[in-house]
Design an enzyme around this catalytic site. Structure first.
Site, PDB file in Angstrom:
ATOM      1  CE  LYS A 124      -2.161   0.248   3.609  1.00 51.82           C
ATOM      2  NZ  LYS A 124      -2.640  -0.648   4.618  1.00 51.82           N
ATOM      3  CB  THR A 158       5.240   0.027  -2.486  1.00 54.80           C
ATOM      4  OG1 THR A 158       6.035  -0.410  -1.386  1.00 54.80           O
ATOM      5  CG2 THR A 158       6.051  -0.028  -3.753  1.00 54.80           C
ATOM      6  NE  ARG A 161      -0.183   4.606   8.161  1.00 49.03           N
ATOM      7  CZ  ARG A 161      -0.457   3.324   8.261  1.00 49.03           C
ATOM      8  NH1 ARG A 161      -0.858   2.810   9.403  1.00 49.03           N
ATOM      9  NH2 ARG A 161      -0.319   2.526   7.220  1.00 49.03           N
ATOM     10  CE  LYS A 217       5.495  -2.608   8.621  1.00 59.79           C
ATOM     11  NZ  LYS A 217       4.844  -1.389   9.059  1.00 59.79           N
ATOM     12  CB  ALA A 274      -4.346   0.762  11.510  1.00 65.28           C
ATOM     13  CG  PHE A 282      -4.477  -2.697   9.638  1.00 67.99           C
ATOM     14  CD1 PHE A 282      -3.134  -3.070   9.585  1.00 67.99           C
ATOM     15  CD2 PHE A 282      -5.036  -2.529  10.896  1.00 67.99           C
ATOM     16  CE1 PHE A 282      -2.382  -3.252  10.747  1.00 67.99           C
ATOM     17  CE2 PHE A 282      -4.298  -2.718  12.065  1.00 67.99           C
ATOM     18  CZ  PHE A 282      -2.971  -3.070  11.978  1.00 67.99           C
ATOM     19  CG  PHE A 292       4.597  -9.727  -6.530  1.00 65.58           C
ATOM     20  CD1 PHE A 292       3.770  -8.674  -6.174  1.00 65.58           C
ATOM     21  CD2 PHE A 292       5.448 -10.244  -5.551  1.00 65.58           C
ATOM     22  CE1 PHE A 292       3.765  -8.158  -4.885  1.00 65.58           C
ATOM     23  CE2 PHE A 292       5.457  -9.734  -4.253  1.00 65.58           C
ATOM     24  CZ  PHE A 292       4.610  -8.700  -3.927  1.00 65.58           C
ATOM     25  CD1 TRP A 341       9.027  -2.992  -4.724  1.00 66.74           C
ATOM     26  CD2 TRP A 341       9.700  -4.265  -6.428  1.00 66.74           C
ATOM     27  NE1 TRP A 341      10.077  -3.763  -4.276  1.00 66.74           N
ATOM     28  CE2 TRP A 341      10.517  -4.551  -5.299  1.00 66.74           C
ATOM     29  CE3 TRP A 341       9.949  -4.951  -7.628  1.00 66.74           C
ATOM     30  CZ2 TRP A 341      11.552  -5.489  -5.333  1.00 66.74           C
ATOM     31  CZ3 TRP A 341      10.981  -5.886  -7.664  1.00 66.74           C
ATOM     32  CH2 TRP A 341      11.769  -6.147  -6.530  1.00 66.74           C
TER      33      TRP A 341
END
Lengths: 593, 593
Positions: free
Chosen positions: A108, A110, A131, A142, A310, A338, A418, A446
């Site tokens: 999200k 990205t 954020r 993470k 969130a 989320f 992807f 990406w």
């Protein structure tokens, strides 16, 4: 400033063009960056950021005296300058949200960064609002959180570490209030706080499970009043939510003063202002309230400010940043935490409701891999092409789309591509989107940066050329609190009904009696399912949402309804990222992925 | 760069000239600042600071790309630039220390700032190196700590609040180590740490007595291993001491890795590096290691960096800052915490011993009011002239002077003038200084800025023209630890002997057996007396120093010997400063004195 440029070219809808137009050619795109697949931190480090004062002057027309530099590539915009912008019209707001997250990843942030670069590429003046990452997860599981591949914000290392100190200021303000509470108890408790009903905990920006439940004030009369307490991670602090919803310093202080710190024995609430804490807290947060400006890899403006949880909070970047960006740009892309059931719902019902902001367009991010998981494929088998599983999984995407349509929005779907995605799988997604009447774009930002998000940007630009949607909230302020919860559960989660534990039931009654019945609700539910059971993928229906506990966030301005176990202080895994993070031979950070 | 300018005029010794030459005239000194007696924060706010990049270029010849700005009036100097200075000769170092502190106040920081301005006034290139204030006391009892009157460093509000985030970074690094320790216990304790002997606590930059003693890890198997713990204030963190003694990033990481976090059941120490924490801690501290540059009210350079406790740590600003300032200036004025028995002793035995720095001159600050208290006058009676009491109180000053002479130094006394001081009282101080053969200057920098410290500056400049002293440490590295403690107690405190509690005795034996017997010792004693009894003023002799406990600071490189109750987490008073701190109508900070 309120309309985007007229140079927008017609959008293309060819799903395949995302890679066809870019792909291999982009590895030598002439941007000097390493090829796709290179670790994010190496791409970020290879980028040559522009001096932030120059970028702010050129792209946003902000004079340097209205910026507070933090190094050469980060700056805060002064509150005085922001106050002077209030008469300018706002640009158009684009919300980026996502399907229900899975371990396969959706991208999200990205996509938000990539879309912003794509919008600038096609000639719009656009900025992205994100954020701030939290230190805790960064040293836990993470890693960093500043986009990925060729869709990143920089300076990546700084953004992931102390950045401009906002989270440290929030930690300090939160814990000063905690110290003032225990000091108040120690010196005679003039407010008659019930020591068993002090609800204000402490916070720290670290994953530290051992601090979840503590006893404090031990050691004798010189060391305070013994009681139970605990720590949450800083992003779970109500001070964080307050900072992200405040519109100026006086609103900030008003909200801080209105924080409920506990109850008296007669159950009446005691506020932070009752013990005189709001002024000092505001002083500690004065700099933190000013939004931070950085840039994307493609040198487009990025506002990174605030980062509330969130689940027990609303999960959006600050109103200050979003509003400021909208005064300075024709288009602003922002994200919510989320999946859309939590993030977009809270963005609309809490952030938009309180601030008056309204999205003009909304993008739902999906990946073929995640849809496959929603279709029942195990994580280990995601590499095997399976269009049928994708088809089954699109039930999740369709639910999010129809939910957003219920708010009056006309969503656009972005497939974050992807390399292993097959044509048949992509076609399955397109068919699902056609079935609910929403446009879809394949996006390869990406791998390819803005070349890969150009088609998505065109779809969004086309939506922005259309009249703004009539955003409808699913419940009015006046609806009773239990009905607000039920409305979200039924209309967003697909639940048949809710159950309220006895404590939750009584809590809602108390909150209403205290005069907070008009507040919106913030449901803390697992992000991994529409239901309260993280194992249930796809688009479940007919389930029952169990509300175990409710909490009043009077300063932030919402009522939290908690389903199941919501962890407000994460733990570290057996082999935390911290063990692999260090400085390389040249003093560069390694292990921060 | 290594020699000061040749324009120094002969020094004057007329005690009265401090006020005579200045006094009333200075209220209209043309500097645009409010008159003496105006609150510090209002004077600081009325000052017009120079842009720090310009000041650094003009006075220190640092190019802007070697500075990391934090706003327009604060900057860090990059580590790369500092590495390139190592071949330059060092300037001359001036230590500012003081008599034993009393509630009457001595003004060590104010005198350091005033002396620096005075040295620049008489034509020397001088900078001042100070410690960073801590947020805890700022919101507690003490208020700000950035000098006072017309001898301040600015921007005062920023320096007293988050400044450049160094203390937050230290807090984060300290607590990450703590989280990694409890995580190590949780996941199987491969290092076989004895859970009862984990010595690493947590820290927070707030006065919070309720966190001194806690139990943590409560709530069941998912929430860690239950054990006792607690919080110290950030300035008491060994990470703070480490940062202030480290000479570069690799030395920093080496020291962090060498921190002892606890013992195994066989009493062998477990180090931070044994659980892999040193790399991530170094990453968190990378920016914090770079010294901060600000300015005095008279626009002379001020390095403000680090701030370890002066009891359980060495109480000096960072080696990085002092050394960098010495490479960039002919003269550097620095201070050490508390009175000379603690501050100067630790400055010499710990900071100078480890870093190779040596002071060329030393100034002992005294006030007539404080000497009166040492002479037996109660705080309420300090306004009454009493030359006899001053005469009695000078025993304290003389003891500090002869102590410094024992180190091979030739101290200068500075009387930090108050308006009520009488000629007879000042004469009493001069007579006491004559008796021990040290020069004395009256200094009115608080009221008059550099005009008021010019005479002091001339005395110091004259000392700097003389050959450097041969600094002698009072004990060699090879002396056994108990004898090191005894040496300081007898030769500095005037004690007859020391006593070692059984635990302290065994602790010193364990520390020596672990290979740390060569380290210097850091005595944590009350700052209010040469003895361990804060009520004993003047220059007591023949007392016995009771050592209750010892602690190894293996990363910082010293052994702490604790007398009596040393508080490492302060509490808030009944009416803390926080209750009076807030934002004024124009958004300015009020109540931060």
């Amino acid at each position: 400033m309120s309309q985007h440029r007229s140079t927008v070219r017609p959008a293309s809808f060819d799903l395949e063009s995302g890679t066809a137009s870019c792909g291999a050619s982009c590895a030598s795109a002439g941007d000097g960056l390493p090829p796709p697949g290179t670790p994010d931190i190496e791409i970020a480090r290879a980028a040559r950021p522009r001096a932030i004062l120059d970028l702010a002057a050129d792209t946003l027309d902000i004079p340097s005296e209205s910026l507070i530099p933090y190094g050469h590539t980060k700056a805060k915009i002064t509150l005085d300058y922001i106050a002077g912008l209030r008469t300018r019209p706002r640009g158009q707001l684009v919300l980026v949200t996502a399907i229900t997250p899975t371990p396969a990843g959706e991208g999200k942030t990205t996509t938000s960064v990539g879309l912003n670069d794509g919008l600038n590429r096609i000639g719009l003046n656009s900025a992205v609002c994100l954020r701030e990452p939290s230190l805790g997860p960064c040293f836990g599981m993470k890693g960093g959180a500043a986009g990925g591949g060729r869709a990143q914000v920089i300076p990546m290392e700084d953004i992931n570490l102390h950045f401009t100190g906002d989270f440290h200021a929030i930690t300090a303000a939160h814990n000063l209030l905690a110290a003032l509470i225990d000091n108040h108890l120690h010196w005679g408790n003039a407010q008659h706080l019930d020591v068993r009903r002090v609800s204000w905990r402490r916070v720290m920006d670290v994953n530290d499970r051992a601090l979840r439940n503590i006893t404090l004030g031990l050691g004798g009369p010189a060391h305070g009043i013994p009681r139970e307490g605990g720590f949450d991670i800083t992003v779970a602090s109500e001070v964080m939510a307050v900072l992200c919803l405040a519109t100026d310093l006086s609103d900030l202080q008003e909200r801080l003063g209105g924080i409920v710190i506990g109850l008296r024995s007669d159950k009446s609430p005691v506020f932070a202002r009752d013990i005189g804490a709001d002024g000092a807290m505001t002083v500690l947060l004065r700099d933190a309230l000013a939004p931070n400006l950085v840039q994307t890899l493609e040198h487009n403006p990025a506002f990174i400010h605030g980062g509330p949880f969130a689940n027990i909070a609303h999960g959006c970047n600050s109103v200050m940043a979003t509003d400021t960006a909208l005064r300075l740009n024709d288009v602003v892309v922002t994200e919510a935490g989320f999946g859309a059931d939590l993030g977009a719902e809270k963005f609309l019902h809490i952030k938009c409701r309180q601030s008056g902001l309204r999205p003009h367009a909304v993008v739902v991010v999906a990946t073929v891999r995640a849809l496959k998981m929603h279709g029942g494929v195990a994580k280990g088998d995601l590499g095997i092409p399976d269009p049928d599983a994708v088809r089954r999984g699109t039930s999740n995407l369709q639910r999010h789309v129809t939910n957003l349509q219920a708010f009056g929005l006309a969503p656009i779907v972005a497939i974050n591509q992807f390399s292993g995605d097959t044509r048949a799988e992509l076609d399955a997604v397109r068919a699902a989107c056609d079935a609910v009447g929403v446009p879809v774009a394949l996006a390869s930002h990406w791998a390819d940066g803005s070349r890969g998000s150009e088609n998505l940007a065109r779809l969004v630009a086309e939506r922005l050329d259309a009249p703004p949607p009539e955003v409808r909230f699913l419940y009015p302020d006046s609806m009773p609190l239990p009905d607000k919860i039920r409305t979200v559960a039924q209309r967003v989660y697909g639940a048949a009904d809710i159950t309220l534990d006895w404590l939750a039931q009584r809590g809602l009654e108390d909150i209403a009696a205290q005069g907070y019945g008009h507040l919106p609700i913030c449901i803390a539910k697992t992000q991994y399912s529409f239901s309260a059971d993280p194992g249930v993928k796809g688009a479940p229906e007919g389930h029952v949402l169990p509300i175990r506990e409710v909490r009043l966030a009077a300063g932030a301005g919402f009522v939290v309804a908690i389903c199941g176990d919501i962890m407000t202080m994460p733990g570290l895994p057996q082999s935390p990222a911290a063990l692999h993070i260090g400085l390389g031979p040249g003093g560069e950070v390694v292990g921060l992925t």
